[in-house]
Enzyme design. Structure first.
Site, PDB file in Angstrom:
ATOM      1  CD  GLU A   1      -3.014   1.266   2.143  1.00 18.73           C
ATOM      2  OE1 GLU A   1      -3.991   1.920   2.084  1.00 18.73           O
ATOM      3  OE2 GLU A   1      -2.725   0.474   3.231  1.00 18.73           O
TER       4      GLU A   1
ATOM      5  CG  HIS B   1      -2.619   6.895   1.841  1.00 22.75           C
ATOM      6  ND1 HIS B   1      -2.184   7.645   3.063  1.00 22.75           N
ATOM      7  CD2 HIS B   1      -3.226   5.790   2.230  1.00 22.75           C
ATOM      8  CE1 HIS B   1      -2.650   6.979   3.853  1.00 22.75           C
ATOM      9  NE2 HIS B   1      -3.297   5.968   3.675  1.00 22.75           N
TER      10      HIS B   1
ATOM     11  CG  HIS C   1      -8.061   1.020   0.710  1.00 21.60           C
ATOM     12  ND1 HIS C   1      -6.956   0.770   1.784  1.00 21.60           N
ATOM     13  CD2 HIS C   1      -8.661  -0.275   0.943  1.00 21.60           C
ATOM     14  CE1 HIS C   1      -6.934  -0.550   2.329  1.00 21.60           C
ATOM     15  NE2 HIS C   1      -8.128  -1.261   1.999  1.00 21.60           N
TER      16      HIS C   1
ATOM     17  NE  ARG D   1      -8.051   7.665   7.231  1.00 24.26           N
ATOM     18  CZ  ARG D   1      -7.372   6.805   6.549  1.00 24.26           C
ATOM     19  NH1 ARG D   1      -8.223   5.963   5.766  1.00 24.26           N
ATOM     20  NH2 ARG D   1      -5.993   6.745   6.241  1.00 24.26           N
TER      21      ARG D   1
ATOM     22  CD  GLU E   1      -8.523   2.047   4.691  1.00 28.73           C
ATOM     23  OE1 GLU E   1      -8.053   1.132   5.306  1.00 28.73           O
ATOM     24  OE2 GLU E   1      -8.167   3.047   3.779  1.00 28.73           O
TER      25      GLU E   1
END
Length: 341
Positions: free
Chosen positions: A190, A226, A249, A255, A284
């Protein structure tokens, strides 16, 4: 994946959130006829969700709650938190997954005490042991994808990675990825932001690390949360990952609910469609409403971004499926890129 009827837009539009539900309602796009059957042309990507949306622990009742919730929201896959693999009853997890006909992936983030890039041989040994335990648990549960920050400590560093640490990382990953290959598991690295690792912050760096590892089952795991911080664009990151892109993701900049932050989802799905991506698309999201001792402090989850996991999950599935279908019909081509990005 359910059959989805979507109008074919004359040009791609940025996803919009229905004003009747500012927390993340139905995604709407401007469209013109004709109507096409999206399911007939879409690749069979698994649409997944992280177990942390529903539960913080993984006791039998937690597994039932999470897997049942994921299935009822329409997902094909659930991502298991394997940070403490000995706390996951893999056999019972497999039974629950089979009960609801759901597939599994697994993820974790290493700590300073288990950093496989460390110059300390004992720390590397501890990290390899942890990763081996997580892989064994995932194998028993029937999962095929192992992702996350599984190449070094998920922590804030105040210095760049050294050449020696890079070599330790490569050697350690060859060992654990070989075990994963024996289990038929894809090992996804990741790419996360600079505040969570000093090893992989861009897709290009991940490509270079995979080149040094030299194993076919090691792939790139990109995360929109990210990418939104580190990459020049979603399309460029996807292009850099190329055929090594194995897992995505889907997460918002804060988030929370998809489509309510600053992530360029139009660019993401456009890039994925143009590249011919066929791997999982996994939602996520984290909120202090669901507390996981092994994740909450590590991920700095200190705010209530949402308080209804089921509502969040249903809207996330709808957002991913509808936007993926619209982008795929517009941008999938025999040749991936028709213009520079």
């Amino acid at each position: 994946m359910s059959v989805l009827q979507l109008p074919l837009p004359s040009r791609i539009q940025a996803p919009k959130i229905c004003p009747c539900n500012p927390r993340g309602g139905a995604v709407i796009t401007r469209a013109a006829s004709p109507v096409v059957n999206a399911a007939a042309v879409l690749p069979k990507n698994l649409i997944g969700i992280h177990s942390g949306v529903f539960v913080g622990d993984w006791r039998p009742e937690d597994a039932e709650r999470a897997v049942k919730g994921a299935k009822e929201a329409g997902f094909d896959l659930i991502e298991l938190n394997l940070s403490v693999p000995e706390e996951v009853d893999a056999e019972s997890t497999k039974k629950v997954l089979e009960k609801y006909d759901l597939k599994a992936s697994g993820s974790l983030g290493l700590s300073r005490a288990t950093d496989i890039s460390s110059s300390d041989a004992e720390i590397r040994k501890n990290g390899i042991k942890l990763l081996s335990g997580a892989l064994k648990a995932l194998k028993v549960a029937g999962g095929k994808y192992f992702v996350g920050v599984n190449f070094g400590a998920m922590d804030k560093y105040r210095e760049p990675l050294t050449a020696e640490q890079w070599k330790h990382c490569v050697a350690s990953l060859k060992e654990v990825a070989s075990e994963a290959a024996d289990y038929g598991i894809e090992y996804g690295l990741e790419v996360v932001n600079r505040y969570e690792t000093n090893i992989l912050n861009t897709a290009q760096q991940a490509r270079e690390l995979i080149g040094d590892i030299g194993m076919d089952n090691v792939t790139i795991h990109l995360d929109t949360y990210h990418m939104n911080i580190e990459e020049n664009s979603m399309e460029q990151a996807i292009q850099a990952a190329g055929d090594k892109l194995g897992y995505i993701h889907i997460g918002e900049s804060h988030r929370g609910y998809l489509g309510t932050g600053s992530v360029d989802f139009t660019g993401l799905f456009r890039g994925l469609a143009a590249s011919g991506y066929t791997g999982p698309l996994t939602f996520e999201s984290f909120s202090s409403a669901v507390v996981s001792p092994s994740l909450s402090n590590t991920l700095c989850v200190w705010r209530d971004l949402w308080d209804d996991p089921d509502d969040l999950a249903v809207k996330a599935h709808s957002f991913i499926e509808s936007n993926w279908a619209a982008a795929y019909q517009l941008y999938s081509r025999p040749k991936a890129w028709s213009k520079p990005v």
